[in-house]
Design a protein around this motif. Structure first.
Motif, short mmCIF file in Angstrom:
data_model
loop_
_atom_site.label_atom_id
_atom_site.label_comp_id
_atom_site.label_asym_id
_atom_site.label_seq_id
_atom_site.Cartn_x
_atom_site.Cartn_y
_atom_site.Cartn_z
N ARG A 58 -19.39 -0.01 -47.15
CA ARG A 58 -18.42 -1.05 -47.46
C ARG A 58 -19.16 -2.39 -47.44
O ARG A 58 -20.27 -2.48 -46.90
N ASP A 73 -16.66 1.20 -50.89
CA ASP A 73 -15.36 1.85 -50.62
C ASP A 73 -15.16 3.13 -51.41
O ASP A 73 -14.01 3.46 -51.77
N SER A 116 -6.86 9.04 -46.97
CA SER A 116 -6.41 9.37 -45.62
C SER A 116 -5.54 10.63 -45.65
O SER A 116 -5.74 11.57 -44.86
N ASN A 135 -18.63 -0.45 -39.35
CA ASN A 135 -17.41 -0.60 -40.17
C ASN A 135 -17.08 0.70 -40.92
O ASN A 135 -15.91 0.97 -41.19
N VAL A 136 -18.06 1.51 -41.18
CA VAL A 136 -17.80 2.80 -41.83
C VAL A 136 -17.26 3.80 -40.80
O VAL A 136 -16.33 4.57 -41.08
N ASN A 193 -15.53 3.05 -38.21
CA ASN A 193 -14.14 2.65 -37.93
C ASN A 193 -13.22 2.99 -39.10
O ASN A 193 -12.08 3.42 -38.90
N TRP A 194 -13.72 2.84 -40.31
CA TRP A 194 -12.94 3.17 -41.50
C TRP A 194 -12.59 4.67 -41.48
O TRP A 194 -11.43 5.07 -41.65
N ASP A 225 -10.04 5.49 -38.82
CA ASP A 225 -8.69 5.09 -39.24
C ASP A 225 -8.13 6.08 -40.26
O ASP A 225 -6.98 6.50 -40.17
#
Ligand code: GLY
Ligand code: MN
Length: 438
Positions: A12, A41, A91, A109-110, A112-113, A116
């Motif tokens: 990202r 993304d 998701s 950040n990946v 955490n992505w 999620d």
């Protein structure tokens, strides 16, 4: 991978100081290897039912701010993927899919992505890598195809021009940042990124020195470890050293020649089936022999290497895999460099050897021995009388301030012997001196 589905999650944009001011985008190399799609993304899934690419659909705001570009469908079609899905559905897909295997992301950040998207904790994501998948990817990516070799060699042609520019720009009174500028000018005008942050320094003994504040002084050596990326993101990784005032002193030349002999001996030792640890030990032995002849080491060089005494001067491994990453696939861990069940040595120096397993045809590996005079390490070893049967500390003391020398090439292992990739970049001491004259 049988009935399992493989998920390769892309990178990202990473914010620098607020969300729209970002670091340059660099795609995850596994995603690049399997589909060549370099945009943020996206996620590639490959399973028994075929391949699919999740990604952001066309967005008029994006076109307004960043201009028209290839659509996700067009980019996917080039990769042979016809199943293109909105990333907004990732998701739901992930939560409904069974037996999804992935390799551990390493950018927060990946992680955490993914956490999620999947409804898991980031620590679950970080510990859920499929080791079998990692081993399979490593096996594929380790053996380079002709196309990949052509990419690396093309990157090396830019890297050669970078190093020639560096030789020409090196002179007393220039700043390290001037040399960085000369190197970057070549890469930028060829529209290339660097494979890693260049190490361009008169303090070559600082192995990964990324500061460029020093002014070059007569009597110093400049170490330049830099390499361009190819257009398809393949790395190159070259190190050269030169005397700031254009001519090696006797002392500099003697150390330089030992490093060069060590590098050539390591390249000569290349053959399929030869453990890279043995190549490392060959280069270490040549260094120990050379330093013994110069009075910096003493005793039997082979015994000195067995005890790890050479690591005072040569504390790192002789090389690493090279490919889409400069340290290829090191995000996968020691599966890249060590056979299953073989652990890294704990001996100082050998513990930094990133690649120990046997070479195979098609491996591309760096060969980069060096000799460094690291004042803090010398002081520490001397205070402990460490390995004093093999080291002449009185003589070593007189080399403080010398800096460091490393010589590095990128080498392909073939049935017929080693092939140093790319065009030649001056490395004999006299060739280096001539190249500095332009
Ligand atoms: N080029 C830096 C390194 O190999 O670690
Ligand atoms: Mn390297």
């Amino acid at each position: 991978m049988g009935d399992a589905t493989i998920l390769l999650i892309g990178h990202r944009m990473v914010p620098r100081n607020y969300p729209h001011n970002t670091y340059p985008f660099r795609q995850n190399s596994h995603v690049l290897y399997y589909c060549g799609i370099s945009r943020p993304d996206v996620a590639l899934v490959m399973g028994p039912d075929g391949d699919a690419l999740f990604g952001p659909p066309e967005d008029i705001d994006d076109v307004v701010w960043h201009g028209p570009h290839e659509t996700l469908e067009e980019a996917s079609a080039k990769a042979g993927i016809s199943d293109v899905r909105d990333v907004a559905g990732l998701s739901e897909w992930l939560r409904g899919a069974s037996d999804v295997r992935y390799i551990q992301p390493y950018q927060d950040n990946v992680i955490n992505w993914m956490a999620d998207l999947w409804g898991k904790s980031s620590s679950e994501v970080s510990s859920g890598q499929c080791d079998r998948l990692a081993a399979q990817i490593c096996a594929q990516r380790s053996v380079k195809t002709e196309d990949e070799l052509a990419e690396i060699e093309e990157a090396l042609s830019v890297t050669r021009a970078m190093h020639l520019a560096s030789y020409r720009a090196t002179r007393p009174g220039a700043k390290e940042s001037d040399i960085v500028a000369a190197v970057q000018q070549v890469a930028l005008s060829a529209d290339r990124a660097q494979s890693y942050n260049p190490i361009i320094t008169v303090r070559g003994e600082v192995l990964h020195n990324n500061d460029y504040h020093n002014t070059l002084e007569p009597g110093q050596l400049l170490l330049n470890d830099s390499g361009a990326e190819s257009r398809s993101w393949y790395a190159s990784d070259i190190t050269r050293c030169c005397p700031v005032d254009g001519t090696f002193t006797e002392r500099q030349r003697a150390i330089y020649d030992v490093v060069l002999q060590s590098q050539l001996a390591a390249i000569d030792a290349f053959a399929p089936g030869v453990p890279y640890k043995d190549v490392h030990l060959t280069s270490a032995r040549v260094i120990a022999e050379g330093l013994t002849a110069l009075g910096l080491m003493k005793g039997d060089p082979a015994e000195a290497v067995a005890e790890g005494a050479h690591a005072l001067f040569f504390p790192h491994g002789v090389g690493h895999m090279l490919g889409l990453d400069v340290h290829d696939m090191e995000d996968l861990g020691d599966v890249v460099g060590y056979e299953s069940g073989v652990a890294r040595s704990t001996q100082f120096g050998l513990n930094f050897l990133r690649l120990a397993k046997p070479l195979e045809t098609g491996f591309v590996v760096t060969v980069e021995p060096g000799i460094y005079f690291i004042p803090a390490l010398i002081d520490r070893w001397r205070a402990d009388n460490h390995l004093c049967d093999f080291i002449d500390y009185e003589t070593v003391e007189t080399y403080k301030g010398f800096g460091g020398v490393r010589i590095e090439d990128d080498v392909l292992c073939t049935e017929g012997g080693p092939r140093v990739l790319g065009p030649e970049i001056p490395k004999d001491a006299s060739e280096v001196e001539a190249a500095m004259q332009g």
